[in-house]
Design an enzyme around this catalytic site. Structure first.
Site, PDB file in Angstrom:
ATOM      1  N   GLY A   1     111.025  43.155  82.873  1.00 14.55           N
ATOM      2  CA  GLY A   1     111.701  42.897  84.142  1.00 14.55           C
ATOM      3  C   GLY A   1     112.782  43.951  84.342  1.00 14.55           C
ATOM      4  N   ASP A   2     113.887  43.554  85.002  1.00 10.80           N
ATOM      5  CA  ASP A   2     114.949  44.546  85.232  1.00 10.80           C
ATOM      6  C   ASP A   2     116.054  44.443  84.181  1.00 10.80           C
ATOM      7  OD1 ASP A   2     116.204  42.211  85.920  1.00 10.80           O
ATOM      8  OD2 ASP A   2     116.492  42.698  88.042  1.00 10.80           O
ATOM      9  N   GLY A   3     115.870  43.554  83.195  1.00  2.90           N
ATOM     10  CA  GLY A   3     116.847  43.448  82.096  1.00  2.90           C
ATOM     11  C   GLY A   3     118.087  42.645  82.464  1.00  2.90           C
TER      12      GLY A   3
ATOM     13  N   ASN B   1     112.242  43.604  68.309  1.00  4.95           N
ATOM     14  CA  ASN B   1     111.607  44.701  69.058  1.00  4.95           C
ATOM     15  C   ASN B   1     112.570  45.858  69.268  1.00  4.95           C
ATOM     16  OD1 ASN B   1     109.176  43.427  69.353  1.00  4.95           O
ATOM     17  ND2 ASN B   1     109.186  43.382  71.584  1.00  4.95           N
ATOM     18  N   PHE B   2     113.765  45.542  69.780  1.00  2.00           N
ATOM     19  CA  PHE B   2     114.718  46.607  70.118  1.00  2.00           C
ATOM     20  C   PHE B   2     115.157  47.370  68.860  1.00  2.00           C
ATOM     21  CE2 PHE B   2     116.523  44.817  74.415  1.00  2.00           C
ATOM     22  CZ  PHE B   2     115.264  44.934  74.975  1.00  2.00           C
TER      23      PHE B   2
ATOM     24  N   GLN C   1     118.012  39.383  83.031  1.00  2.00           N
ATOM     25  CA  GLN C   1     117.923  38.018  82.474  1.00  2.00           C
ATOM     26  C   GLN C   1     118.857  37.921  81.267  1.00  2.00           C
ATOM     27  OE1 GLN C   1     115.660  40.390  82.142  1.00  2.00           O
ATOM     28  NE2 GLN C   1     114.138  40.035  80.564  1.00  2.00           N
ATOM     29  N   THR C   2     119.384  36.730  81.031  1.00  2.00           N
ATOM     30  CA  THR C   2     120.381  36.585  79.956  1.00  2.00           C
ATOM     31  C   THR C   2     119.866  35.683  78.830  1.00  2.00           C
ATOM     32  OG1 THR C   2     121.472  34.624  80.849  1.00  2.00           O
ATOM     33  CG2 THR C   2     122.271  36.782  81.634  1.00  2.00           C
ATOM     34  N   ARG C   3     120.430  35.919  77.653  1.00  2.00           N
ATOM     35  CA  ARG C   3     120.239  35.057  76.491  1.00  2.00           C
ATOM     36  C   ARG C   3     121.560  35.034  75.722  1.00  2.00           C
ATOM     37  NH1 ARG C   3     116.197  34.513  79.010  1.00  2.00           N
ATOM     38  NH2 ARG C   3     114.038  34.428  78.298  1.00  2.00           N
TER      39      ARG C   3
ATOM     40  N   TYR D   1     104.144  25.736  73.667  1.00  2.00           N
ATOM     41  CA  TYR D   1     105.339  25.679  72.818  1.00  2.00           C
ATOM     42  C   TYR D   1     106.370  24.713  73.380  1.00  2.00           C
ATOM     43  CZ  TYR D   1     109.356  27.473  70.148  1.00  2.00           C
ATOM     44  OH  TYR D   1     110.462  27.614  69.335  1.00  2.00           O
TER      45      TYR D   1
HETATM   46  P1  NAD Z   1     108.950  31.802  62.143  1.00  2.00           P
HETATM   47  O1  NAD Z   1     107.699  32.091  62.886  1.00  2.00           O
HETATM   48  O2  NAD Z   1     109.575  32.924  61.363  1.00  2.00           O
HETATM   49  O3  NAD Z   1     108.765  30.593  61.150  1.00  2.00           O
HETATM   50  C1  NAD Z   1     107.856  29.553  61.351  1.00  2.00           C
HETATM   51  C2  NAD Z   1     107.213  29.228  60.031  1.00  2.00           C
HETATM   52  O4  NAD Z   1     106.303  28.131  60.224  1.00  2.00           O
HETATM   53  C3  NAD Z   1     106.390  30.384  59.470  1.00  2.00           C
HETATM   54  O5  NAD Z   1     106.683  30.563  58.106  1.00  2.00           O
HETATM   55  C4  NAD Z   1     104.950  29.942  59.680  1.00  2.00           C
HETATM   56  O6  NAD Z   1     104.060  30.507  58.740  1.00  2.00           O
HETATM   57  C5  NAD Z   1     105.070  28.436  59.571  1.00  2.00           C
HETATM   58  N1  NAD Z   1     104.014  27.704  60.267  1.00  2.00           N
HETATM   59  C6  NAD Z   1     103.574  27.888  61.536  1.00  2.00           C
HETATM   60  N2  NAD Z   1     102.581  27.000  61.823  1.00  2.00           N
HETATM   61  C7  NAD Z   1     102.414  26.249  60.703  1.00  2.00           C
HETATM   62  C8  NAD Z   1     101.546  25.197  60.361  1.00  2.00           C
HETATM   63  N3  NAD Z   1     100.642  24.718  61.232  1.00  2.00           N
HETATM   64  N4  NAD Z   1     101.629  24.656  59.109  1.00  2.00           N
HETATM   65  C9  NAD Z   1     102.526  25.126  58.209  1.00  2.00           C
HETATM   66  N5  NAD Z   1     103.364  26.138  58.482  1.00  2.00           N
HETATM   67  C10 NAD Z   1     103.315  26.687  59.712  1.00  2.00           C
HETATM   68  O7  NAD Z   1     109.979  31.236  63.208  1.00  2.00           O
HETATM   69  P2  NAD Z   1     111.524  30.880  63.073  1.00  2.00           P
HETATM   70  O8  NAD Z   1     112.257  31.750  64.028  1.00  2.00           O
HETATM   71  O9  NAD Z   1     111.945  30.835  61.665  1.00  2.00           O
HETATM   72  O10 NAD Z   1     111.521  29.404  63.686  1.00  2.00           O
HETATM   73  C11 NAD Z   1     111.598  28.250  62.865  1.00  2.00           C
HETATM   74  C12 NAD Z   1     111.678  27.007  63.718  1.00  2.00           C
HETATM   75  O11 NAD Z   1     112.819  27.085  64.572  1.00  2.00           O
HETATM   76  C13 NAD Z   1     110.464  26.784  64.623  1.00  2.00           C
HETATM   77  O12 NAD Z   1     110.169  25.412  64.667  1.00  2.00           O
HETATM   78  C14 NAD Z   1     110.950  27.258  65.970  1.00  2.00           C
HETATM   79  O13 NAD Z   1     110.278  26.603  67.015  1.00  2.00           O
HETATM   80  C15 NAD Z   1     112.422  26.890  65.924  1.00  2.00           C
HETATM   81  N6  NAD Z   1     113.203  27.753  66.816  1.00  2.00           N
HETATM   82  C16 NAD Z   1     113.483  29.041  66.501  1.00  2.00           C
HETATM   83  C17 NAD Z   1     114.212  29.842  67.394  1.00  2.00           C
HETATM   84  C18 NAD Z   1     114.597  31.255  67.054  1.00  2.00           C
HETATM   85  O14 NAD Z   1     115.249  31.908  67.884  1.00  2.00           O
HETATM   86  N7  NAD Z   1     114.264  31.799  65.914  1.00  2.00           N
HETATM   87  C19 NAD Z   1     114.626  29.307  68.621  1.00  2.00           C
HETATM   88  C20 NAD Z   1     114.275  27.998  68.925  1.00  2.00           C
HETATM   89  C21 NAD Z   1     113.587  27.220  68.009  1.00  2.00           C
HETATM   90  N1  UDP Z   2     112.304  40.967  76.093  1.00  2.00           N
HETATM   91  C1  UDP Z   2     112.416  42.307  76.484  1.00  2.00           C
HETATM   92  N2  UDP Z   2     111.811  43.255  75.710  1.00  2.00           N
HETATM   93  C2  UDP Z   2     111.126  42.956  74.574  1.00  2.00           C
HETATM   94  C3  UDP Z   2     111.018  41.590  74.176  1.00  2.00           C
HETATM   95  C4  UDP Z   2     111.623  40.625  74.971  1.00  2.00           C
HETATM   96  O1  UDP Z   2     113.042  42.635  77.495  1.00  2.00           O
HETATM   97  O2  UDP Z   2     110.617  43.883  73.919  1.00  2.00           O
HETATM   98  C5  UDP Z   2     112.978  39.957  76.912  1.00  2.00           C
HETATM   99  C6  UDP Z   2     112.117  38.749  77.278  1.00  2.00           C
HETATM  100  O3  UDP Z   2     111.390  39.005  78.480  1.00  2.00           O
HETATM  101  C7  UDP Z   2     113.152  37.663  77.471  1.00  2.00           C
HETATM  102  C8  UDP Z   2     114.248  38.051  76.440  1.00  2.00           C
HETATM  103  O4  UDP Z   2     114.032  39.421  76.126  1.00  2.00           O
HETATM  104  O5  UDP Z   2     113.714  37.722  78.753  1.00  2.00           O
HETATM  105  C9  UDP Z   2     114.190  37.226  75.167  1.00  2.00           C
HETATM  106  O6  UDP Z   2     112.855  37.257  74.716  1.00  2.00           O
HETATM  107  P1  UDP Z   2     112.391  36.630  73.317  1.00  2.00           P
HETATM  108  O7  UDP Z   2     110.907  36.768  73.260  1.00  2.00           O
HETATM  109  O8  UDP Z   2     113.206  37.204  72.230  1.00  2.00           O
HETATM  110  O9  UDP Z   2     112.811  35.084  73.391  1.00  2.00           O
HETATM  111  P2  UDP Z   2     112.724  33.961  74.520  1.00  2.00           P
HETATM  112  O10 UDP Z   2     112.143  34.509  75.798  1.00  2.00           O
HETATM  113  O11 UDP Z   2     111.880  32.915  73.920  1.00  2.00           O
HETATM  114  O12 UDP Z   2     114.139  33.584  74.714  1.00  2.00           O
END
Ligand code: NAD
Ligand code: UDP
Length: 317
Positions: A204-206, A189-190, A208-210, A144
């Site tokens: 992990g221990d929770g 999930n939550f 980590q930040t976002r 990814y």
């Molecule tokens: P999502 O999984 O809900 O949406 C992705 C969509 O792309 C889905 O509808 C899926 O069916 C479609 N898709 C996947 N592979 C495909 C392919 N090969 N051909 C055609 N369609 C395909 O995810 P989202 O959260 O809506 O994310 C949308 C975009 O934003 C993605 O590019 C993702 O990397 C980016 N993004 C999202 C987040 C977030 O927090 N949601 C964070 C960073 C980046």
């Molecule tokens: N996470 C968690 N419990 C869950 C799912 C995720 O503690 O049930 C944690 C995960 O390890 C990460 C953070 O939450 O540290 C955000 O995870 P998410 O998969 O949402 O996104 P990303 O890691 O891509 O930021």
């Protein structure tokens, strides 16, 4: 009115983007292979002559005419993008080449949805666009994050070499209605665990930040980037309000009124320790700042999940 293609338009962010584009009166073509997307997400537009859905995998060539292309197709949850990592790489590399090819042929503007994951487990905090990142090229997240890095490389070179009008946005953690119950990301999930009275799984221990951005803010930022003249990015889009995952769990418990217990699970490999966007550039160049605070956004998201659970939408274990 423009003709606008949204790849990934049946997914979480893409479907909200389609809603906003439809509301502005555009003609919208949603291109999606329905891997993590759902027809339910564009049900409201099916009878509208301005809306078209094409079930298509972006790794295959596509002939289309358009003025603007929002290229979002790619699974975003670690659970889904790691299910078939080679396919995730192909979606990011071949899929992006194909959509840039469409843009080049018809001289459309193309916006690439990149990600904060290009910063990897960041050594600089908060993350600015100039930071090159700390990414493991062979780790479980590499399909990814390296996939998105090459998608950025392709996009910037189509801009430089073919003078395409491209935009790169780096999306930070985004949440809101329509996330899949089995999405696997932390907010969904939550909420599902809290509403079902199941244990809340802290990895992990929770500590980590976002930093979580509500989807309507994200959509307005994405659209602002597309229309901004002489601006190509990359630009961070996210909400700089940073909190630990344990704090998020407590907030979800409070807002759902759930009695679920917190349980600790193994931290996934390469899970970033800290993440917060520096949004100065978005503010300066796009005049964009997120408006919805986490409490308000979570309440709306919880209400959506409750309604879908009551409505009988399947909630896989
Ligand atoms: P999502 O999984 O809900 O949406 C992705 C969509 O792309 C889905 O509808 C899926 O069916 C479609 N898709 C996947 N592979 C495909 C392919 N090969 N051909 C055609 N369609 C395909 O995810 P989202 O959260 O809506 O994310 C949308 C975009 O934003 C993605 O590019 C993702 O990397 C980016 N993004 C999202 C987040 C977030 O927090 N949601 C964070 C960073 C980046
Ligand atoms: N996470 C968690 N419990 C869950 C799912 C995720 O503690 O049930 C944690 C995960 O390890 C990460 C953070 O939450 O540290 C955000 O995870 P998410 O998969 O949402 O996104 P990303 O890691 O891509 O930021």
């Amino acid at each position: 009115m423009a003709r606008v293609v949204v790849t990934g338009g049946a997914g979480f962010i893409g479907s909200h983007l389609c809603d906003a584009l439809m509301a502005q009166g555009h003609e919208v073509i949603c291109v999606d292979n329905l891997y993590t997307g759902s027809k339910r997400n564009f049900e409201a537009h099916r009878q509208n002559a301005r809306f078209e859905f094409i079930r298509h995998d972006v790794t295959q060539p596509l002939m289309l005419e358009a003025d603007e292309i929002y290229h979002l197709a790619c699974p975003a949850s670690p659970v889904h993008y790691q299910f078939n990592p080679v396919k995730t790489v192909k979606t990011n590399v071949i899929g992006t080449i194909n959509m840039l090819g469409v843009a080049k042929r018809v001289r459309a503007r193309l916006l690439l949805a990149s990600t904060s994951e290009v910063y990897g487990d960041p050594l600089q905090h908060p993350q600015k666009e100039e930071y090159w990142g700390n990414v493991n090229p062979i780790g479980p997240r590499s399909c990814y994050d390296e996939g998105k890095r090459i998608a950025e490389t392709l996009t910037v070179n189509y801009h430089l070499q073919h003078r395409l009008n491209t935009k790169i946005i780096r999306i930070f953690n985004t949440y809101g209605p329509r996330m899949l119950f089995n999405d696997g990301r932390v907010v969904s999930n939550f909420i599902v665990q809290a509403l079902r009275g199941e244990d809340i799984t802290l990895y992990g221990d929770g500590t980590q930040t976002r930093s979580f951005c509500y989807v309507s803010d994200m959509v307005s930022g994405i659209m602002a980037a597309m229309v901004k003249k002489d601006f190509y990015g990359p630009v961070n889009l996210g909400n700089p309000n940073e909190l630990s995952i344990a704090e998020l769990a407590e907030l979800v418990l409070e807002l759902t009124g759930s009695g679920s217990k917190l349980v600790f699970r193994k931290l996934p490999a390469d899970d970033p320790t800290r993440r917060r966007p520096d949004c100065t550039l978005a503010e300066q160049e796009l005049g964009w700042t997120p408006k919805v605070d986490l409490r308000e956004g979570l309440k709306k998201t919880i209400a959506d999940f409750e309604a879908r659970l009551k409505g009988g939408e399947k909630c896989p274990k």
